[in-house]
Design a protein around this motif. Structure first.
Motif, short mmCIF file in Angstrom:
data_model
loop_
_atom_site.label_atom_id
_atom_site.label_comp_id
_atom_site.label_asym_id
_atom_site.label_seq_id
_atom_site.Cartn_x
_atom_site.Cartn_y
_atom_site.Cartn_z
N ARG A 120 0.86 -1.18 0.00
CA ARG A 120 0.00 0.00 0.00
C ARG A 120 0.89 1.22 0.00
O ARG A 120 1.93 1.24 0.64
N PRO A 161 -6.67 5.10 3.99
CA PRO A 161 -7.29 3.80 4.31
C PRO A 161 -8.74 4.02 4.75
O PRO A 161 -9.10 3.78 5.89
N ASP A 212 -10.78 0.85 5.96
CA ASP A 212 -10.28 0.32 7.24
C ASP A 212 -10.94 1.06 8.40
O ASP A 212 -11.39 0.47 9.36
N TYR A 213 -10.98 2.40 8.27
CA TYR A 213 -11.54 3.19 9.35
C TYR A 213 -13.06 3.10 9.40
O TYR A 213 -13.65 3.14 10.47
N LEU A 220 -13.84 0.10 11.25
CA LEU A 220 -13.66 0.34 12.69
C LEU A 220 -14.85 1.11 13.25
O LEU A 220 -15.38 0.79 14.31
#
Lengths: 298, 442
Positions: free
Chosen positions: B362, B422, B425-426, B429
């Motif tokens: 990445r 990202p 990804d967050y 979360l």
């Protein structure tokens, strides 16, 4: 010229006075009664607003303290017994002595002991990694080394050790508010009883895998061999799911388990060097006394 | 004009290398590891013990609770252990490990390859057979199929959709299945239609599979209730909600399920498994897995037994190429990278993707430049950049209010972001935290 100045001063003063009067009467009309003790208790509290007591902030905790009948389960970890005693004296209630606590990191899988098997380059957040996979080592229990606990600490009592990739807690600064315990997705950090001179003995591992498997990916894992369990004279060690746990309430800091552990998973911190330990052990024989007491009690 | 979902979407390179390669059967492995939790929901309870002899197709895990699924032995042999074993995320899940000897099947399974088109069983029987066979959604999410088949009271299903979109780049398992088992798939689909008492069936296939479209259209001519629709090539056309919008024009409400608008969607693989379960009494013990990648010697589609270790599949496709940087379970958009190939094929494994090292890393992410590309590509109409920031700042009440839970995790936002943020990804979360908060509220 003068009359203009005079007129301005008088008219503005009048306007100000009227506005002040309106504000005064409105304030009187809509006044909310607040227990004056709340302010006083709040002044005593440390104003850290850390949430360690379980309430959103110090003001909120002060309100709870004023309303509460007894101080059971109410404790400010930052202020400790001293602050609680002051608050109790002010409110005419009885403070309950609570042993001070300190946070410990129960993982010692440093870069050296726990090899990195893959490379993670995603978002730098422990919970994201934990929900995704085991992390850049093969240990599904250990620290993922991204420091969410350090970010959570309001007291600058933690830092990430770049050599080991593990968080370190500075005992003097730690107030046991529990923010790091909450933040850690793997429940590695534990609040334990603070002993004299910040001495600590704890199993620095939470790996529940079988010993043989765990040793494949970490050299300092607890293998669940039960050696410490057998050597402990105070029933302070509990074996559960291939993992030893030392109960900080029962532990007498005799350090016998530390030497027994084959993987050095049990840590002793802030103790004098071993040489002196032999003297103290030989001296009073504390352990024997207590064990005889136990027998007589039975 | 081809049908498509109206909002957002991206166009990743298709790279369907294995589309022309026939499905091949792999030889039986020496041991299989069958996890008892291959589906969303409660893990199954093991019904075998260490030392038991099992036959192919025998029940080894019984479903527990409504959202759960049966697990069957995919081989015959001796149970070595019922213990924790690695799954593709590296965590350990309770699994049954079986040492393979011969391939003895339980007798009620019809192993002939004859096509059985006539539908003789009743709707309830079909649902029971699906439950018994342990069928889950084979598109990747592995949601137990019988749950989708039981329509809640007060709701009615009037359109059934067969999802043959396969919008993930690289993957071709559904494509091959449509070409080779088209008749069976449509029979399986009609079985589901009968079970749900639906009169109208729609098959959606992305327009990059013209052979599959013509093949299925031809077969569908004999069934007046079925119609095949070519769809515009756009990711995530195969997302359940996107497909419903594209084919029927109905929009699943926020927080709702497809059944709220009278639609149920099933995947190609699921339809084939339903055919096997109802017409042949065969539980879900094997599936088609694509093994592919830019440098893979023989990109292939394998029909493998559940529980086969992934490294056997990769070996059969020519081994791991040199300079491989990442191995992904699933496709490049929604798949997850793995850190071991010692893990088994599960019901939800649609493909293995081997990514060369130069493409696997990445790029370092930079601050958001407010270009709003993530908003323009989000198929759910969310604001990914905002959800990420709010999650970073832990303002979860607004994460919830801004409908983070509607995110389908397609990854279009992370794919398009010029600052390589990202985002997904967050958002994941944020969804996780909001989920925790909602659970605590109860």
């Amino acid at each position: 010229m003068n009359s203009v100045l005079l007129f301005t001063i008088i008219s503005l003063s009048l306007l100000g006075l009227i506005a002040a009067l309106i504000l005064y009467f409105i304030a009187q009309k809509f006044k909310v009664y607040e227990d004056p003790r709340i302010d006083k208790v709040e002044d005593i509290l440390p104003s850290a607003n850390c949430g360690g007591c379980g309430f959103p902030g110090c003001r909120n905790f002060a309100e709870v303290l004023v309303k509460a009948d007894t101080f059971d389960d109410l404790f400010c970890p930052v202020g400790g017994n001293e602050v609680m005693a002051q608050a109790a004296a002010l409110l005419g209630k009885e403070a309950i002595e609570v042993d001070p606590k300190v946070a410990v990191v129960r993982c010692s899988g440093s870069f050296e002991h726990r090899p990195r098997t893959n490379f993670y380059d995603g978002a730098s957040n422990c919970t994201i990694v934990h929900n995704l996979y085991t992390g850049d080592t093969d240990c599904p229990f250990g620290c993922v080394s991204l420091g969410e606990c350090v970010d959570a600490c309001d007291f600058e009592a933690m830092y990430m050790d770049e050599k080991t990739g593990l968080p370190v807690i500075i005992d003097e600064k730690c107030v046991a508010c529990g923010a790091c315990v909450e933040a850690c997705p793997r429940d590695i950090i534990e609040l334990r009883k603070r002993n004299k001179k910040d001495r600590k003995i704890f199993v620095s591992c939470i790996n529940e895998d079988k010993g043989g498997i765990a040793k494949q990916y970490c050299a300092v894992t607890c293998t669940g061999c039960t050696k410490c369990f057998k050597v402990c004279e105070y029933d302070a060690i509990i074996m559960n799911n291939n993992l030893a746990f030392i109960d900080s309430e029962k532990c007498k800091l005799c350090r016998k388990c530390v030497t027994e552990c084959p993987t050095n998973a049990i840590h002793e911190i802030n103790f004098p060097p071993r040489r002196i330990k032999i003297e103290t052990e030989a001296k009073p024989g504390e352990g024997e006394q207590i064990s005889t007491k136990k027998v007589s009690n039975n | 004009m081809l049908k498509s979902f109206p909002r957002g979407g991206v166009h990743p390179a298709e790279n369907k290398f294995s589309a022309g390669n026939q499905i091949t059967k792999l030889p039986l492995p020496k041991t299989v590891t069958i996890p008892l939790s291959q589906h969303i929901g409660t893990p199954a309870e093991p019904t075998v013990q260490r030392g038991d002899m099992v036959k192919t197709g025998q029940l080894i895990g019984k479903y527990k609770g409504f959202v759960s699924s049966n697990i069957h032995s995919s081989v015959s042999g001796k149970v070595l252990k019922v213990d924790k074993a690695l799954d593709s995320s590296g965590y350990k899940r309770t699994s049954v490990v079986i040492e393979v000897n011969e391939d003895i099947w339980i007798t009620k399974i019809d192993r002939s390859s004859d096509l059985r088109k006539e539908i003789t069983v009743s709707g309830d029987e079909i649902i029971n057979k699906i439950l018994d066979a342990g069928i889950v959604g084979m598109g990747g999410a592995a949601f137990p199929s019988h749950v989708k088949m039981s329509v809640p009271k007060g709701k009615k299903c009037d359109i059934l959709i067969l999802n043959g979109v396969e919008c993930e780049p690289y993957l071709t398992s559904d494509h091959r299945l449509m070409l080779e088992k088209g008749e069976e798939i449509l029979v399986g689909f009609r079985l589901v239609m009968k079970a749900l008492n639906v009169k109208k069936g729609m098959v959606g296939i992305e327009n990059n599979k013209p052979d599959a479209i013509s093949h299925l259209s031809q077969i569908a001519q004999q069934y007046p209730e079925l119609e095949v629709f070519p769809l515009k090539v756009k990711y995530p056309q195969g997302g359940e909600k996107q497909l419903i919008k594209a084919l029927t024009g109905r929009e699943v409400p926020s927080g709702g399920l497809p059944i709220d608008v009278g639609v149920v969607v099933h995947n190609i693989g699921t339809a084939y498994a339903v055919y096997d379960a109802v017409q042949k009494n065969k539980p879900l013990i094997e599936r088609v897995v694509t093994v592919t990648g830019n440098d893979v010697k023989k990109p292939s589609n394998f029909l493998v037994r559940i529980g086969t270790p992934l490294n056997q599949l990769v070996e059969a496709a020519g081994g791991i190429p040199a300079q491989t940087g990442k191995i992904v379970n699933g496709g490049p958009m929604m798949g997850k990278a793995m850190n071991s190939l010692e893990v088994p094929v599960t019901k939800g494994t649609s493909g293995i993707l081997l990514i060369p090292e130069k493409e696997s890393k990445r790029k370092p992410f930079r601050p958001c430049i407010r270009c709003a590309k993530c908003i323009s590509v989000c198929p759910m109409g969310l604001e990914p950049f905002l959800l990420m920031t709010l999650t970073e700042k832990e303002i979860f009440d607004r994460v919830e209010k801004d409908k983070a839970l509607d995110c389908i995790e397609c990854g279009s936002c992370s794919y398009i972001c010029p600052a390589n943020r990202p985002l997904l990804d967050y958002i994941r979360l944020g969804k996780f935290r909001v989920g925790q908060i909602i659970r605590n509220r109860k």
